[in-house]
Design an enzyme around this catalytic site. Structure first.
Site, short mmCIF file in Angstrom:
data_model
loop_
_atom_site.label_atom_id
_atom_site.label_comp_id
_atom_site.label_asym_id
_atom_site.label_seq_id
_atom_site.Cartn_x
_atom_site.Cartn_y
_atom_site.Cartn_z
N SER A 261 9.41 36.74 -0.31
CA SER A 261 9.39 35.29 -0.48
C SER A 261 10.12 34.61 0.67
O SER A 261 11.12 35.13 1.16
CB SER A 261 10.06 34.90 -1.80
OG SER A 261 9.37 35.48 -2.87
N GLU B 46 20.69 39.19 -10.19
CA GLU B 46 19.43 38.50 -10.48
C GLU B 46 19.19 38.42 -11.98
O GLU B 46 18.56 37.50 -12.47
CB GLU B 46 18.28 39.23 -9.80
CG GLU B 46 16.97 38.51 -9.98
CD GLU B 46 15.87 39.10 -9.11
OE1 GLU B 46 14.87 38.42 -8.93
OE2 GLU B 46 16.02 40.23 -8.61
N GLN C 176 13.98 38.74 1.46
CA GLN C 176 14.29 40.08 0.97
C GLN C 176 13.21 41.08 1.37
O GLN C 176 12.04 40.88 1.06
CB GLN C 176 14.40 40.03 -0.56
CG GLN C 176 14.93 41.31 -1.16
CD GLN C 176 14.89 41.27 -2.68
OE1 GLN C 176 13.84 41.30 -3.30
NE2 GLN C 176 16.07 41.16 -3.28
N SER D 79 10.59 45.72 -1.44
CA SER D 79 9.34 46.36 -1.84
C SER D 79 8.48 46.70 -0.63
O SER D 79 8.53 46.02 0.40
CB SER D 79 8.54 45.44 -2.75
OG SER D 79 9.24 45.19 -3.94
#
Lengths: 285, 377
Positions: free
Chosen positions: B156, B239, B121, B124
């Protein structure tokens, strides 16, 4: 798995809320003080508040713990006074308890609420001495020599349900005030320092709700102990935060919030204390 | 109020238990946490086994209740969690399923389900954390591709991922929520540099990803150009639905183990500690009930997870930290020995009030979206 209250259960809750809203306005509560409103008690009896869980064949409503929890939650919301739990649990065994003609209290650990107003007192209260009760709406006696008794799970759960109702009410009250009260040119609820207090109030109340409702379904004594612990926390800390959000007004006798805090303190000592609940929960590990 | 499961749901549970009893003993032991290629191989092999047994799509198509049962039973049996498949199964996959074209769904979804492809992902950025909508990674259209330049962080599984679900700024002039686009970026494209970040627990759980004029085909855009914020919000709500079911089950098991250890080493005689463990028993019992409450609500409203997820996450992330602080009390001086059980978990637990929306942001969400309090600005 339909954990949320059914349509019938929601209708029951609505009905009780409407009845109590009409009869438990804050001003009426203050005027009555430490005197029990017998007319209201009989009216509660007629609506099935006390006989809710008695079989219909015995003149009851034939409902279960989940319904009783919803009803006691409503009682907690409006600070309905009196030995509600003891009278409810005495329905079917003490004559007149179910229909609200007899007021029943009981020695609960070292405390007896509403001793002078009760018609029947369960347990030994011969040594009871009056206490200058912190809650102006709950007269108390202490029994100095009383050994801690075994908690009655149903009494613990219904007390927890009252705490849950109080937690819900103080959350709503704080949020309403935070939307209305303006400082620095905007509602104080716009400031994170205030809105985070409100958010935490909701988190505690919603966790307690899941715990109390689940304990009503399972009736497991350990789960009930957990529900009481979390409902006590939600009610006591909720009232504290509600007081804080109200600022100076929260510290006044006129505001309703201190009545919630004081009742929450009383209920925390009734049924099962935090120490008893935590020991029971530890023993189950 | 009813906590019982239907006959069909209990049948699903029984079938799953039977399958786990056969499948788990055949699984090799988990690799060392620092060996990323081995971790990828382990996680994808498990996903493949789930696929072959018909459980691969449980996160997408199954009812919330089935998902709850699946996560509860796999955790109780000690099966691996999604691991490296996390973003594909719980972020990118659901987004593509909801917002992608037919071609995009056919290209990307089957490899996720089979465990063939791993996603990471890229949301951020160093200067866009809680304030995600301020992200600045630029994408400029050039023919049939976007040219992407910028930096992503906290990514991650970046070291082993095949794809990255990437948020980029395509219109710097538009209001900030309306100039963002969602792209699927191949991680082997020229100009992608991955630099692992070491966490305070000593492991490399995530990475920085630097993007230097990376060409991403325009066909990899999911949703319309500049509609990426809305597309992403579909993802984020997944999520916060049932993401922590397995962890709550695991925390309850850890708590029972703590009590066992405390009884053995004498710490149980300390009433303060004993009562603290009792309170944690109430806490995690209630968090399990709150999970069931949220699942039951999602079931009644057609499977969309509601804001109840924020209420849950606020309490759970704090409770998890409390659990491992209590573990340290049980261990006494051994709490300083990282080779002892629970001590690395205590360190990792510190991320829980930060990752996937800090507790402060979650309180804003609860206060503004549930309680209706006004925004600060």
């Amino acid at each position: 798995m339909r954990f949320q209250p059914t349509e019938d259960q929601r209708a029951l809750r609505r009905g009780v809320r409407e009845l109590l809203a009409a009869r438990c306005a804050p001003q009426a509560l203050r005027t009555a003080g430490a005197r029990l409103d017998r007319a209201l008690w009989r009216e509660l009896g007629r609506t099935g508040f006390f006989s809710l869980r008695l079989p219909e064949a015995e003149g009851g409503v034939g409902l279960g713990l989940p319904e009783a929890v919803l009803v006691f939650e409503e009682a907690g919301r409006v600070l309905l006074p009196g030995p509600l739990v003891a009278t409810h649990l005495a329905a079917g065994t003490v004559p007149g308890a179910g229909d609200g003609t007899t007021v029943v209290t009981r020695a609960d650990g070292g405390l007896v609420p509403w001793l002078d107003e009760a018609d029947v007192v369960l347990g030994n209260s011969s040594d009871a001495v009056p206490v200058r009760s912190v809650d102006p709406l709950t007269p108390l006696h202490r029994i100095p020599s009383a050994p801690p008794g075994d908690p009655d799970p149903a009494a613990v759960l219904l007390t927890a349900a009252e705490q849950l109702g109080s937690a819900g009410r103080t959350t709503e009250t704080a949020v309403r005030y935070a939307k209305e009260r303006e400082q620095f040119g905007r509602p104080i609820g716009a400031f994170q320092a205030v809105k985070h207090l409100c958010a935490q109030m909701l988190v505690r109340a919603e966790l307690a709700r899941a715990a109390v409702y689940a304990a009503a379904v399972t009736a497991d004594p350990v789960e009930i102990a957990g529900a009481k612990l979390l409902a006590d926390e939600a009610a006591v800390q909720g009232a504290r935060d509600c007081l804080q959000v109200h600022g100076g007004m929260g510290f006044t006798w006129e505001a309703e919030v201190h009545l919630h805090l004081k009742r929450a303190w009383v209920r925390a000592e009734l049924g099962q204390t935090a120490a008893q609940a935590e020991e029971a929960l530890a023993a189950a590990l | 109020m009813d906590l019982s499961y239907t006959e069909e749901e209990e049948g699903f549970r029984a079938g799953l238990r039977d399958w786990l009893a056969v499948a788990l003993p055949e699984l090799p032991p988990p690799p060392s946490p620092g060996d990323w290629p081995a971790r990828r191989a382990h996680d994808t092999a498990w996903q493949r086994a789930l696929y072959d047994a018909g459980y691969a799509d449980v996160h997408w198509d199954a009812s919330p209740t089935r998902r709850l049962i699946f996560l509860e039973e796999t955790e109780k049996a000690g099966a691996p969690y999604v691991g490296a498949n996390f973003v594909g199964l719980l972020h990118a996959g659901p987004t593509i399923a909801a917002e992608g074209t037919r071609e995009q769904r056919e290209r990307w979804l089957p490899p996720i389900l089979r465990g063939d492809e791993i996603w990471c992902q890229g949301f951020s950025e160093p200067d866009a954390g809680s304030d995600l909508a301020s992200l600045r990674t630029r994408a400029v259209r050039d023919g049939d591709a976007y040219v992407v330049t910028g930096a992503k962080i906290w990514t991650s599984h970046a070291e082993v991922a095949d794809w990255c679900e990437l948020l980029v700024r395509t219109d710097p002039e538009a209001p900030r929520h309306r100039g963002i686009t969602w792209l699927a970026m191949p991680m082997d494209a020229p100009g992608v540099t991955v630099r692992p970040l070491r966490t305070l627990a000593g492991s490399t759980e995530f990475a920085e990803v630097f993007l230097d004029e990376v060409r991403v085909p325009a066909a990899n855009r999911v949703g319309a150009e500049n509609d990426g914020w809305r597309v992403t919000m579909v993802t984020l709500s997944f999520e916060r639905g049932t993401a922590f079911v397995g962890e709550v089950v695991a925390c309850r098991r850890t708590l029972a183990a703590l009590a066992r250890t405390a009884r053995e080493n004498g710490r149980w005689d300390d009433a303060v500690l004993r009562r603290r463990l009792g309170r944690l028993n109430a806490e995690f019992g209630a968090l399990w009930r709150l999970t069931q409450w949220n699942v039951s609500e999602a079931e009644a409203t057609g499977g969309v997870p509601g804001t109840g997820g924020s209420v849950f996450k606020l309490r759970y992330s704090h409770a998890r930290q409390e659990l491992y602080d209590a573990a340290a009390e049980v261990l006494g001086p051994d709490a300083l020995d990282l080779s002892r059980e629970w001590n690395l978990d205590r360190l990792s637990s510190l991320s829980y009030t930060i990752a996937a929306g800090t507790s402060q942001i979650q309180r804003n969400i609860v206060a503004e979206r549930i309680l209706g309090l006004p925004k600060e600005r």
